[in-house]
Design a protein around this motif. Structure first.
Motif, PDB file in Angstrom:
ATOM      1  N   ARG A  63      54.791  79.917  30.248  1.00 38.65           N
ATOM      2  CA  ARG A  63      55.207  80.319  31.609  1.00 38.65           C
ATOM      3  C   ARG A  63      54.821  79.254  32.621  1.00 38.65           C
ATOM      4  NH1 ARG A  63      53.488  85.218  29.572  1.00 38.65           N
ATOM      5  NH2 ARG A  63      51.473  85.070  30.627  1.00 38.65           N
ATOM      6  N   ASP A  64      53.673  78.601  32.389  1.00 40.35           N
ATOM      7  CA  ASP A  64      53.242  77.550  33.311  1.00 40.35           C
ATOM      8  C   ASP A  64      54.264  76.403  33.317  1.00 40.35           C
ATOM      9  OD1 ASP A  64      51.397  76.455  35.170  1.00 40.35           O
ATOM     10  OD2 ASP A  64      50.657  75.099  33.625  1.00 40.35           O
ATOM     11  N   LEU A  65      54.752  76.042  32.127  1.00 40.34           N
ATOM     12  CA  LEU A  65      55.752  74.959  32.062  1.00 40.34           C
ATOM     13  C   LEU A  65      57.060  75.390  32.728  1.00 40.34           C
ATOM     14  CD1 LEU A  65      56.712  72.182  31.026  1.00 40.34           C
ATOM     15  CD2 LEU A  65      57.477  73.332  28.942  1.00 40.34           C
ATOM     16  N   ARG A  95      55.145  64.937  36.279  1.00 45.97           N
ATOM     17  CA  ARG A  95      56.589  64.921  36.560  1.00 45.97           C
ATOM     18  C   ARG A  95      57.112  63.482  36.523  1.00 45.97           C
ATOM     19  NH1 ARG A  95      59.726  69.132  36.184  1.00 45.97           N
ATOM     20  NH2 ARG A  95      58.045  70.403  37.063  1.00 45.97           N
ATOM     21  N   ARG A  96      58.190  63.251  35.813  1.00 44.83           N
ATOM     22  CA  ARG A  96      58.780  61.904  35.774  1.00 44.83           C
ATOM     23  C   ARG A  96      59.511  61.630  37.081  1.00 44.83           C
ATOM     24  NH1 ARG A  96      62.742  58.832  31.415  1.00 44.83           N
ATOM     25  NH2 ARG A  96      62.854  56.993  32.736  1.00 44.83           N
ATOM     26  N   THR A  97      59.187  60.499  37.706  1.00 40.62           N
ATOM     27  CA  THR A  97      59.730  60.245  39.043  1.00 40.62           C
ATOM     28  C   THR A  97      60.857  59.192  39.036  1.00 40.62           C
ATOM     29  OG1 THR A  97      57.963  58.617  39.332  1.00 40.62           O
ATOM     30  CG2 THR A  97      57.597  60.812  40.273  1.00 40.62           C
ATOM     31  N   LYS A 115      52.767  53.907  36.196  1.00 37.25           N
ATOM     32  CA  LYS A 115      53.805  54.580  35.397  1.00 37.25           C
ATOM     33  C   LYS A 115      54.593  55.546  36.289  1.00 37.25           C
ATOM     34  CE  LYS A 115      50.993  54.278  31.246  1.00 37.25           C
ATOM     35  NZ  LYS A 115      49.862  53.567  31.876  1.00 37.25           N
ATOM     36  N   PRO A 116      55.866  55.762  35.972  1.00 34.10           N
ATOM     37  CA  PRO A 116      56.692  56.605  36.845  1.00 34.10           C
ATOM     38  C   PRO A 116      56.464  58.102  36.602  1.00 34.10           C
ATOM     39  CG  PRO A 116      58.018  55.738  35.064  1.00 34.10           C
ATOM     40  CD  PRO A 116      56.640  55.183  34.855  1.00 34.10           C
ATOM     41  N   PHE A 117      55.242  58.532  36.753  1.00 37.01           N
ATOM     42  CA  PHE A 117      54.906  59.956  36.639  1.00 37.01           C
ATOM     43  C   PHE A 117      53.975  60.309  37.781  1.00 37.01           C
ATOM     44  CE2 PHE A 117      55.989  59.081  32.214  1.00 37.01           C
ATOM     45  CZ  PHE A 117      56.733  60.201  31.883  1.00 37.01           C
ATOM     46  N   ARG A 118      54.145  61.528  38.324  1.00 37.65           N
ATOM     47  CA  ARG A 118      53.140  62.014  39.276  1.00 37.65           C
ATOM     48  C   ARG A 118      52.523  63.286  38.716  1.00 37.65           C
ATOM     49  NH1 ARG A 118      55.125  66.495  41.694  1.00 37.65           N
ATOM     50  NH2 ARG A 118      57.390  66.588  41.859  1.00 37.65           N
ATOM     51  N   ILE A 119      51.271  63.494  39.105  1.00 41.32           N
ATOM     52  CA  ILE A 119      50.586  64.701  38.660  1.00 41.32           C
ATOM     53  C   ILE A 119      51.135  65.872  39.460  1.00 41.32           C
ATOM     54  CG2 ILE A 119      48.355  65.902  38.585  1.00 41.32           C
ATOM     55  CD1 ILE A 119      47.042  63.115  38.351  1.00 41.32           C
ATOM     56  N   GLU A 120      51.598  66.904  38.780  1.00 44.20           N
ATOM     57  CA  GLU A 120      52.088  68.082  39.508  1.00 44.20           C
ATOM     58  C   GLU A 120      50.964  69.103  39.680  1.00 44.20           C
ATOM     59  OE1 GLU A 120      56.167  68.931  39.470  1.00 44.20           O
ATOM     60  OE2 GLU A 120      55.746  70.935  38.666  1.00 44.20           O
ATOM     61  N   ARG A 121      50.343  69.503  38.581  1.00 45.13           N
ATOM     62  CA  ARG A 121      49.195  70.411  38.707  1.00 45.13           C
ATOM     63  C   ARG A 121      48.402  70.450  37.409  1.00 45.13           C
ATOM     64  NH1 ARG A 121      53.689  73.417  38.333  1.00 45.13           N
ATOM     65  NH2 ARG A 121      53.887  74.768  36.505  1.00 45.13           N
ATOM     66  N   PHE A 122      47.130  70.803  37.577  1.00 48.73           N
ATOM     67  CA  PHE A 122      46.227  71.036  36.447  1.00 48.73           C
ATOM     68  C   PHE A 122      45.768  72.477  36.568  1.00 48.73           C
ATOM     69  CE2 PHE A 122      44.395  66.408  36.147  1.00 48.73           C
ATOM     70  CZ  PHE A 122      45.626  65.944  35.746  1.00 48.73           C
ATOM     71  N   THR A 123      46.119  73.314  35.603  1.00 47.51           N
ATOM     72  CA  THR A 123      45.741  74.730  35.664  1.00 47.51           C
ATOM     73  C   THR A 123      44.820  75.051  34.492  1.00 47.51           C
ATOM     74  OG1 THR A 123      47.936  75.148  36.550  1.00 47.51           O
ATOM     75  CG2 THR A 123      46.680  77.082  35.850  1.00 47.51           C
ATOM     76  N   ALA A 124      43.710  75.729  34.799  1.00 49.27           N
ATOM     77  CA  ALA A 124      42.752  76.078  33.736  1.00 49.27           C
ATOM     78  C   ALA A 124      42.967  77.519  33.297  1.00 49.27           C
ATOM     79  CB  ALA A 124      41.330  75.894  34.250  1.00 49.27           C
ATOM     80  N   PHE A 125      43.127  77.718  32.001  1.00 50.22           N
ATOM     81  CA  PHE A 125      43.236  79.071  31.438  1.00 50.22           C
ATOM     82  C   PHE A 125      41.985  79.345  30.596  1.00 50.22           C
ATOM     83  CE2 PHE A 125      47.583  77.642  32.163  1.00 50.22           C
ATOM     84  CZ  PHE A 125      48.147  78.741  32.794  1.00 50.22           C
ATOM     85  N   PRO A 126      41.108  80.257  31.071  1.00 45.54           N
ATOM     86  CA  PRO A 126      39.923  80.582  30.269  1.00 45.54           C
ATOM     87  C   PRO A 126      40.351  81.333  29.003  1.00 45.54           C
ATOM     88  CG  PRO A 126      39.724  81.405  32.525  1.00 45.54           C
ATOM     89  CD  PRO A 126      41.148  80.994  32.341  1.00 45.54           C
TER      90      PRO A 126
END
Ligand SMILES: C[S@@+](CC[C@H](N)C(=O)[O-])C[C@H]1O[C@@H](n2cnc3c(N)ncnc32)[C@H](O)[C@@H]1O
Length: 308
Positions: A66-68, A305-307, A262-273
């Motif tokens: 779901r996160d993806l 995300r590929r930019t 590199k042509p990528f930006r960080i979109e998010r880092f989500t932690a799932f316990p």
């Protein structure tokens, strides 16, 4: 090769797992010459089932899928190191049934057979046994690719492939498959005989951290070849700790530095316990060298995300 005269109940002397030798490297040391890789793969597939089933019961695969999918536009996914197919099944649940394409690759034929059975695909398809392993006089094992039929494209496909081995046949097949919306790498890990492979020696991979870094580098490169612009790479990695914000900032700084050119930006880092599976029947993540026994387990879903 050392003989098998060690104390079976003492911590394994071949790695830092801290678990009893009989539950760790013993079956590989005891396996006949030429059989060690196959034994390592078979044990890994058996043990990974315990971890993956535990993750599944906790709803972890569903949460990662779901996160993806949350950003929308995800229909075609290339899943690297698909294991027993738990991630592909979770992705299938959240992607549009009529249009979706999910291609899973793994180097381990036993995992691929498990994945095929889980996903209702043919476990005897030759694409699940494309890699042949040959022992060299040096004692290292070499991986070669057999040419043969690749899967017919329906909504799901499985292909045996080692991300660390150049694979022209797979690249050609992927050229014809078209661009993907996402490339996923969920939970890296490798079997206990993998250090015997020539490629692992050549890449100077000596442990989990090196192996993970090499897989992550290669998945980013693969993303450049296989993702549409605007598509996403999702890497899921496990860690331990209470300071979620501190860990997020640390990871973000490392990845920002790595992705700077590199042509990528960080979109998010989500932690799932989640609760890690423990005991001899599961693949152990905790090491005897670092005591993290009081730290909660976190699965980090990192979306890039590929930019361009
Ligand atoms: C920890 S398991 C994760 C499986 C699956 N992604 C999941 O989440 O259930 C790691 C998988 O990566 C596979 N693997 C390790 N190194 C690989 C490589 N170089 N190329 C392809 N697969 C690899 C292993 O065989 C194993 O099935």
């Amino acid at each position: 090769m050392p003989t098998n005269t060690l104390n079976f109940d003492a911590p394994c002397p071949y790695c830092t797992s801290g678990i009893a030798y009989r539950h760790c490297h013993e079956p590989i040391i005891a396996a006949g010459v030429g059989r060690k890789i196959a034994v390592g793969q078979s044990l890994y597939a058996r043990d990974w089932a315990t971890n993956a089933e535990a993750y599944g019961r906790q709803g972890l695969y569903g949460a990662l899928a779901r996160d993806l999918a949350a950003g929308g536009g995800v229909i075609r996914v290339l899943d690297i190191g698909c294991g027993l197919g738990h991630g592909m099944a979770a992705l299938a649940d959240v992607l549009p049934a009529k249009e979706r394409l999910i291609v899973g690759t793994d180097e381990n034929p036993n995992c691929l057979v498990g994945a095929a059975e889980r996903l209702g695909l043919d476990p005897a398809h030759p694409a699940l046994r494309r890699l042949s392993i040959r022992r060299l006089p040096s004692d290292a094992y070499e991986v070669k690719i057999r040419s043969g039929p690749m899967p017919t494209l329906t909504d799901m496909a499985l292909v045996q492939s080692d991300l660390m081995i150049d694979d022209l046949q797979l690249e050609t097949w992927l050229d014809n498959t078209g661009a993907f919306d996402a490339v996923t790498l969920w939970f890296t890990g490798f079997h206990k005989a993998r250090s015997l492979l020539k490629v692992i020696k050549q890449l100077e991979i000596t442990g989990d951290a090196d192996h993970r870094a090499e897989m992550e580098n290669r998945v980013i490169d693969l993303g450049l070849r296989r993702l549409r612009v605007g598509g996403a790479i999702q890497i899921v990695t496990r860690g331990f700790g209470r300071d979620v914000e501190g860990l997020r900032e640390e990871m973000r700084a490392d990845w920002e530095a790595y992705l700077a050119d590199k042509p990528f930006r960080i979109e998010r880092f989500t932690a799932f316990p989640y609760e890690e599976a423990e005991g001899p029947g599961a693949i152990q993540l905790r090491s005897a060298l670092v005591d993290v026994s009081d730290q909660p387990s976190l699965a980090w879903s990192m979306i890039f995300r590929r930019t361009a």
